[in-house]
Write a protein that holds these residues in place. Sequence first.
Motif, PDB file in Angstrom:
ATOM      1  N   ALA A 192       0.823  -1.209   0.000  1.00 45.77           N
ATOM      2  CA  ALA A 192       0.000   0.000   0.000  1.00 45.77           C
ATOM      3  C   ALA A 192       0.855   1.256   0.000  1.00 45.77           C
ATOM      4  CB  ALA A 192      -0.937  -0.007   1.214  1.00 45.77           C
ATOM      5  N   ARG A 193       2.015   1.201   0.655  1.00 46.13           N
ATOM      6  CA  ARG A 193       2.863   2.404   0.700  1.00 46.13           C
ATOM      7  C   ARG A 193       3.375   2.763  -0.687  1.00 46.13           C
ATOM      8  NH1 ARG A 193       6.563  -1.681   1.697  1.00 46.13           N
ATOM      9  NH2 ARG A 193       8.777  -1.263   1.298  1.00 46.13           N
ATOM     10  N   TYR A 194       3.611   1.766  -1.526  1.00 46.15           N
ATOM     11  CA  TYR A 194       4.056   2.039  -2.885  1.00 46.15           C
ATOM     12  C   TYR A 194       2.903   2.556  -3.744  1.00 46.15           C
ATOM     13  CZ  TYR A 194       8.397  -0.475  -1.858  1.00 46.15           C
ATOM     14  OH  TYR A 194       9.599  -0.874  -1.335  1.00 46.15           O
ATOM     15  N   THR A 195       1.705   2.064  -3.486  1.00 42.81           N
ATOM     16  CA  THR A 195       0.538   2.546  -4.223  1.00 42.81           C
ATOM     17  C   THR A 195       0.335   4.037  -4.009  1.00 42.81           C
ATOM     18  OG1 THR A 195      -0.479   0.358  -3.906  1.00 42.81           O
ATOM     19  CG2 THR A 195      -1.929   2.132  -4.607  1.00 42.81           C
ATOM     20  N   ALA A 196       0.741   4.517  -2.841  1.00 44.08           N
ATOM     21  CA  ALA A 196       0.543   5.929  -2.512  1.00 44.08           C
ATOM     22  C   ALA A 196       1.398   6.863  -3.349  1.00 44.08           C
ATOM     23  CB  ALA A 196       0.839   6.160  -1.028  1.00 44.08           C
ATOM     24  N   VAL A 197       2.466   6.370  -3.975  1.00 41.01           N
ATOM     25  CA  VAL A 197       3.365   7.274  -4.704  1.00 41.01           C
ATOM     26  C   VAL A 197       3.279   7.120  -6.214  1.00 41.01           C
ATOM     27  CG1 VAL A 197       4.979   7.413  -2.778  1.00 41.01           C
ATOM     28  CG2 VAL A 197       5.302   5.659  -4.517  1.00 41.01           C
ATOM     29  N   ASP A 198       2.390   6.258  -6.711  1.00 45.10           N
ATOM     30  CA  ASP A 198       2.275   6.089  -8.164  1.00 45.10           C
ATOM     31  C   ASP A 198       1.955   7.404  -8.864  1.00 45.10           C
ATOM     32  OD1 ASP A 198       2.855   3.367  -8.383  1.00 45.10           O
ATOM     33  OD2 ASP A 198       0.802   2.789  -7.905  1.00 45.10           O
ATOM     34  N   LEU A 199       1.080   8.210  -8.272  1.00 43.85           N
ATOM     35  CA  LEU A 199       0.661   9.470  -8.887  1.00 43.85           C
ATOM     36  C   LEU A 199       1.114  10.684  -8.084  1.00 43.85           C
ATOM     37  CD1 LEU A 199      -2.986   8.504  -9.944  1.00 43.85           C
ATOM     38  CD2 LEU A 199      -0.984   8.741 -11.425  1.00 43.85           C
ATOM     39  N   ALA A 200       2.019  10.486  -7.141  1.00 46.23           N
ATOM     40  CA  ALA A 200       2.462  11.595  -6.293  1.00 46.23           C
ATOM     41  C   ALA A 200       3.447  12.490  -7.035  1.00 46.23           C
ATOM     42  CB  ALA A 200       3.106  11.056  -5.023  1.00 46.23           C
ATOM     43  N   GLU A 201       3.403  13.768  -6.739  1.00 45.81           N
ATOM     44  CA  GLU A 201       4.402  14.696  -7.261  1.00 45.81           C
ATOM     45  C   GLU A 201       5.744  14.398  -6.596  1.00 45.81           C
ATOM     46  OE1 GLU A 201       3.294  18.808  -7.126  1.00 45.81           O
ATOM     47  OE2 GLU A 201       1.166  18.306  -7.091  1.00 45.81           O
ATOM     48  N   PRO A 202       6.854  14.592  -7.306  1.00 46.52           N
ATOM     49  CA  PRO A 202       8.162  14.306  -6.714  1.00 46.52           C
ATOM     50  C   PRO A 202       8.405  15.029  -5.402  1.00 46.52           C
ATOM     51  CG  PRO A 202       8.375  14.644  -9.069  1.00 46.52           C
ATOM     52  CD  PRO A 202       6.952  14.973  -8.727  1.00 46.52           C
ATOM     53  N   ALA A 203       7.933  16.261  -5.283  1.00 47.74           N
ATOM     54  CA  ALA A 203       8.183  17.038  -4.075  1.00 47.74           C
ATOM     55  C   ALA A 203       7.356  16.572  -2.882  1.00 47.74           C
ATOM     56  CB  ALA A 203       7.899  18.521  -4.336  1.00 47.74           C
ATOM     57  N   ARG A 204       6.391  15.670  -3.113  1.00 50.96           N
ATOM     58  CA  ARG A 204       5.517  15.211  -2.029  1.00 50.96           C
ATOM     59  C   ARG A 204       5.521  13.688  -1.866  1.00 50.96           C
ATOM     60  NH1 ARG A 204       2.006  18.960  -0.185  1.00 50.96           N
ATOM     61  NH2 ARG A 204       0.540  17.346   0.501  1.00 50.96           N
TER      62      ARG A 204
ATOM     63  N   PRO B  24      -4.321   3.611  -9.692  1.00 44.70           N
ATOM     64  CA  PRO B  24      -3.252   4.610  -9.772  1.00 44.70           C
ATOM     65  C   PRO B  24      -2.066   4.163 -10.617  1.00 44.70           C
ATOM     66  CG  PRO B  24      -3.363   3.609  -7.582  1.00 44.70           C
ATOM     67  CD  PRO B  24      -4.587   3.178  -8.314  1.00 44.70           C
ATOM     68  N   LEU B  25      -1.692   2.885 -10.561  1.00 47.08           N
ATOM     69  CA  LEU B  25      -0.558   2.430 -11.362  1.00 47.08           C
ATOM     70  C   LEU B  25      -0.890   2.463 -12.846  1.00 47.08           C
ATOM     71  CD1 LEU B  25       2.268   1.207 -11.581  1.00 47.08           C
ATOM     72  CD2 LEU B  25       1.222  -1.057 -11.308  1.00 47.08           C
ATOM     73  N   LEU B  26      -2.078   1.994 -13.231  1.00 45.16           N
ATOM     74  CA  LEU B  26      -2.459   2.019 -14.640  1.00 45.16           C
ATOM     75  C   LEU B  26      -2.588   3.451 -15.144  1.00 45.16           C
ATOM     76  CD1 LEU B  26      -5.114  -0.850 -14.771  1.00 45.16           C
ATOM     77  CD2 LEU B  26      -2.640  -0.955 -15.169  1.00 45.16           C
ATOM     78  N   THR B  27      -3.065   4.346 -14.279  1.00 50.43           N
ATOM     79  CA  THR B  27      -3.141   5.756 -14.659  1.00 50.43           C
ATOM     80  C   THR B  27      -1.753   6.328 -14.886  1.00 50.43           C
ATOM     81  OG1 THR B  27      -5.173   6.009 -13.361  1.00 50.43           O
ATOM     82  CG2 THR B  27      -3.993   8.025 -13.961  1.00 50.43           C
ATOM     83  N   ALA B  28      -0.809   6.011 -13.979  1.00 47.83           N
ATOM     84  CA  ALA B  28       0.560   6.495 -14.138  1.00 47.83           C
ATOM     85  C   ALA B  28       1.182   5.955 -15.422  1.00 47.83           C
ATOM     86  CB  ALA B  28       1.393   6.080 -12.931  1.00 47.83           C
TER      87      ALA B  28
ATOM     88  N   THR C 279      10.832   5.500  -0.889  1.00 50.21           N
ATOM     89  CA  THR C 279      10.599   6.625  -1.796  1.00 50.21           C
ATOM     90  C   THR C 279      11.649   6.656  -2.894  1.00 50.21           C
ATOM     91  OG1 THR C 279       9.650   7.892   0.038  1.00 50.21           O
ATOM     92  CG2 THR C 279      10.297   9.122  -1.922  1.00 50.21           C
ATOM     93  N   LEU C 280      12.919   6.506  -2.514  1.00 41.34           N
ATOM     94  CA  LEU C 280      14.004   6.519  -3.492  1.00 41.34           C
ATOM     95  C   LEU C 280      13.861   5.383  -4.489  1.00 41.34           C
ATOM     96  CD1 LEU C 280      16.721   7.734  -4.395  1.00 41.34           C
ATOM     97  CD2 LEU C 280      17.835   6.189  -2.776  1.00 41.34           C
ATOM     98  N   LEU C 281      13.521   4.210  -4.002  1.00 38.56           N
ATOM     99  CA  LEU C 281      13.362   3.062  -4.896  1.00 38.56           C
ATOM    100  C   LEU C 281      12.239   3.300  -5.901  1.00 38.56           C
ATOM    101  CD1 LEU C 281      13.996   0.074  -5.609  1.00 38.56           C
ATOM    102  CD2 LEU C 281      12.253  -0.555  -3.934  1.00 38.56           C
ATOM    103  N   SER C 282      11.108   3.815  -5.430  1.00 41.47           N
ATOM    104  CA  SER C 282       9.944   3.978  -6.302  1.00 41.47           C
ATOM    105  C   SER C 282      10.198   4.948  -7.441  1.00 41.47           C
ATOM    106  CB  SER C 282       8.737   4.457  -5.474  1.00 41.47           C
ATOM    107  OG  SER C 282       8.365   3.480  -4.534  1.00 41.47           O
ATOM    108  N   GLU C 283      10.980   5.989  -7.177  1.00 44.92           N
ATOM    109  CA  GLU C 283      11.192   6.994  -8.211  1.00 44.92           C
ATOM    110  C   GLU C 283      12.431   6.705  -9.061  1.00 44.92           C
ATOM    111  OE1 GLU C 283      11.451  10.488  -5.872  1.00 44.92           O
ATOM    112  OE2 GLU C 283      13.505  10.109  -5.190  1.00 44.92           O
TER     113      GLU C 283
END
Length: 449
Positions: free
Chosen positions: A144-156, A220-224, A376-380
């Motif tokens: 779930a923590r990774y799902t939260a950053v699929d569409l997140a702005e880099p600064a957030r 969110p992942l499919l949207t990204a 966070t680093l891994l996801s981006e």
Amino acid sequence: MGALDTPYRRGVRMATDLTAPAPVRPDVAPIQRRTLRLLFATQIIGGVGVTIGIAVGALLAERIAGTAAAGLAQSCGVVGGALLAVPVTRIMTGHGRRPGLVVAYLVGAAGGVLVVLAAATGWVPLLFLGMLLFGGGSAANLQARYTAVDLAEPARRGRQLSLIVWATTIGAVAAPNFAALADHTTGGWGLPPLAGPFAFSAAAFVLAAGVLLVLLRPDPLLTARRLAAADAPAGPVAAPVATARRVAGMRAAWSAVRGRPAARLGIAAVAVGHLVMVAVMSMTPVRLGESHSDADVLRVVGIVLSLHIAGMYAFAPLVGWLTDRLGRRPVILGGVGLLLAACAVAGTAGHHTPRLSVGLLLLGLGWSGTMVAGSTLLSESVPTGIRPSVQGLSDLTMGLAGAGAAALSGFVMRMAGYPVLALLAAVAAVPLVALALRPVPTGAPDEEG
């Protein structure tokens, strides 16, 4: 500043250039807000189910199979969560976050039902199988923590990932009360003692799965991925997104990580931080038992571990803010520093309980720093198409590292004592410092951008 030039911003420019009726970026923000609210709620529900298993599993296993099997049953839950990350992320790679999370929660629910049956029949192999599948709840909570950053702005990204980590605090605090209530309620239905909490966990996992199945739309992942595909130029350059989706697996994930220094650091930070935390934390109750009576030890262990859990989760939003404000690497280094300090304080505390409590609080804070900043680093740092598989590889590595640390810590404790265990845990964290300080080669695919 290049990292701020995200697919969303480039998508806005593309939409403007093509005179599209609506820009891409404004549509993303409400989807992300809705996703975060939904994940926050289901993380609380699922967190209650997972924590009940942690709190009651060893006691139930001891009653069914004896003291020697209690730790093995708990390890089954940890290993199950790690191994289930592989098929769950494969589902996500092919079909999106929603079906992957739903399957993980349903597997956890099936495990809870099997544990209840094992409690009723006294069949030990069924208990171990149930605990193995029960790890699906942990797998879902971690993903779930990774799902939260699929569409997140880099600064957030750091703050939004940490918000979902923080939601676990509510479930962890509420779970003991629900466990007692469930055990009392189901006792009148004829279930044996300590089986009721697992029935309650299964119901919680089913509820979380149902909420996500109905409400996590659009995915969110499919949207990204759609945004990334729209941003990519036509022709051969666009092929990697589709190709990664078809072939993504653990081998492809490892290939992606191997060529990206930032991704390697992200996985190492999460795994090493978890290893150090589990190694020291798992033997702390035993250490406390050396200096407290049987009548007093449970109360003391509860207080010390509550401080530890507060360090792990309660300060996650602050850690996420620092991750966005200071950068991923500085927060990872800060987390390692806290882990080393925790090992020093706990390892030299002797039987001084207040000092040991401070050590466990620092241990939780250090884990939070490596977990939030590393995730966070891994996801981006990897392309969208391969991201779920890489995240699954990270959770697999983290889970196996924790299971190995838990198994070895008992042996070290018995042979050499708690101070030596703390020293070895600190030594295990040192290579992570060198990796975090290592300069990124020029031109390396460090971040997706």
